[in-house]
Design a protein around this motif. Structure first.
Motif, mmCIF file in Angstrom:
data_model
loop_
_atom_site.group_PDB
_atom_site.id
_atom_site.type_symbol
_atom_site.label_atom_id
_atom_site.label_comp_id
_atom_site.label_asym_id
_atom_site.label_seq_id
_atom_site.Cartn_x
_atom_site.Cartn_y
_atom_site.Cartn_z
ATOM 1 N N ASN A 36 -9.198 -18.650 -5.926
ATOM 2 C CA ASN A 36 -8.584 -18.700 -4.507
ATOM 3 C C ASN A 36 -8.119 -20.024 -4.152
ATOM 4 O O ASN A 36 -7.123 -19.879 -3.301
ATOM 5 N N LYS A 49 6.162 -19.241 -2.791
ATOM 6 C CA LYS A 49 5.150 -18.636 -2.021
ATOM 7 C C LYS A 49 4.943 -16.931 -2.283
ATOM 8 O O LYS A 49 5.452 -16.042 -1.770
ATOM 9 N N GLU A 51 2.217 -14.006 -2.854
ATOM 10 C CA GLU A 51 0.973 -13.483 -2.532
ATOM 11 C C GLU A 51 0.838 -12.105 -3.297
ATOM 12 O O GLU A 51 1.451 -11.244 -2.883
ATOM 13 N N LYS A 53 -1.443 -10.132 -3.401
ATOM 14 C CA LYS A 53 -2.009 -9.098 -2.549
ATOM 15 C C LYS A 53 -1.140 -8.460 -1.697
ATOM 16 O O LYS A 53 -1.569 -7.292 -1.090
ATOM 17 N N GLU A 54 -0.141 -9.175 -1.141
ATOM 18 C CA GLU A 54 0.861 -8.420 -0.411
ATOM 19 C C GLU A 54 1.784 -7.566 -0.952
ATOM 20 O O GLU A 54 2.816 -6.754 -0.187
ATOM 21 N N LEU A 55 1.950 -7.522 -2.243
ATOM 22 C CA LEU A 55 2.948 -6.623 -2.894
ATOM 23 C C LEU A 55 2.364 -5.126 -2.865
ATOM 24 O O LEU A 55 1.193 -4.796 -3.118
ATOM 25 N N HIS A 56 3.265 -4.361 -2.617
ATOM 26 C CA HIS A 56 2.922 -2.858 -2.238
ATOM 27 C C HIS A 56 4.128 -1.831 -2.444
ATOM 28 O O HIS A 56 5.136 -2.280 -2.218
ATOM 29 N N LYS A 59 1.997 3.034 0.272
ATOM 30 C CA LYS A 59 0.478 2.724 0.450
ATOM 31 C C LYS A 59 -0.098 2.174 -1.019
ATOM 32 O O LYS A 59 -1.319 2.082 -0.874
ATOM 33 N N MET A 61 -1.339 -0.108 -3.367
ATOM 34 C CA MET A 61 -1.481 -1.650 -3.398
ATOM 35 C C MET A 61 -1.647 -2.241 -4.883
ATOM 36 O O MET A 61 -2.530 -2.469 -5.195
ATOM 37 N N GLY A 63 -0.175 -4.876 -5.744
ATOM 38 C CA GLY A 63 -0.338 -6.399 -5.647
ATOM 39 C C GLY A 63 -1.834 -6.617 -6.067
ATOM 40 O O GLY A 63 -2.383 -7.740 -6.405
ATOM 41 N N VAL A 64 -2.801 -6.001 -5.245
ATOM 42 C CA VAL A 64 -4.167 -6.202 -5.089
ATOM 43 C C VAL A 64 -4.844 -6.067 -6.550
ATOM 44 O O VAL A 64 -5.603 -6.909 -7.122
ATOM 45 N N GLN A 67 -3.715 -9.134 -8.651
ATOM 46 C CA GLN A 67 -4.494 -9.989 -8.131
ATOM 47 C C GLN A 67 -5.889 -10.059 -9.009
ATOM 48 O O GLN A 67 -6.471 -11.011 -9.443
#
Length: 125
Positions: A36, A49, A51, A53-56, A59, A61, A63-64, A67
């Motif tokens: 991290n 930049k 992220e 985790k912000e990819l979705h 609902k 997710m 991106g998570v 990650q």
């Protein structure tokens, strides 16, 4: 039954496993911080930049999930690397111990037999 349990619980493998789990839990914090705080910012330098985790999508997710997959591969590689180093150190220590132990050759055994025969001959004379 209690004796059987004690034998099982105090076996070397079970104790080593318990120690490994505890150390692994502590090590996971280090690896998570590495991922991290160091590796992901380096990825961000090259990819912009981003992220994960912000990819979705709505609902979902995903991106998570991405990650977590990246984290898994980094953690797996880190553990592989650490175990590789540990096994090299362990084999190096075994080689040192093996080198310290004098190996008795056939000539040494024959010399000992000769000396014992000479002593026995002196006693009989």
């Amino acid at each position: 039954m209690w004796e059987d349990f004690k034998k099982f619980a105090l076996k070397g493998n079970v104790m080593q496993l318990a120690i490994g789990v505890i150390i692994g839990g502590a090590f996971s914090k280090i690896v998570s911080s590495l991922v991290n705080d160091i590796i992901m910012p380096i990825f961000a330098l090259f990819l912009g930049k981003v992220e994960f985790k912000e990819l979705h999508y709505h609902k979902i997710m995903y991106g998570v999930f991405i990650q977590n997959v990246v984290d898994f591969f980094i953690i797996a590689f880190s553990i592989f690397f650490v175990t590789k180093i540990a096994s090299k150190l362990e084999s190096h220590k075994k080689e040192e111990k093996a080198a310290d132990v004098p190996v008795e050759t056939t000539e040494d055994v024959l010399k000992d037999i000769r000396d014992l025969l000479k002593e026995n001959e002196k006693k009989n004379s």
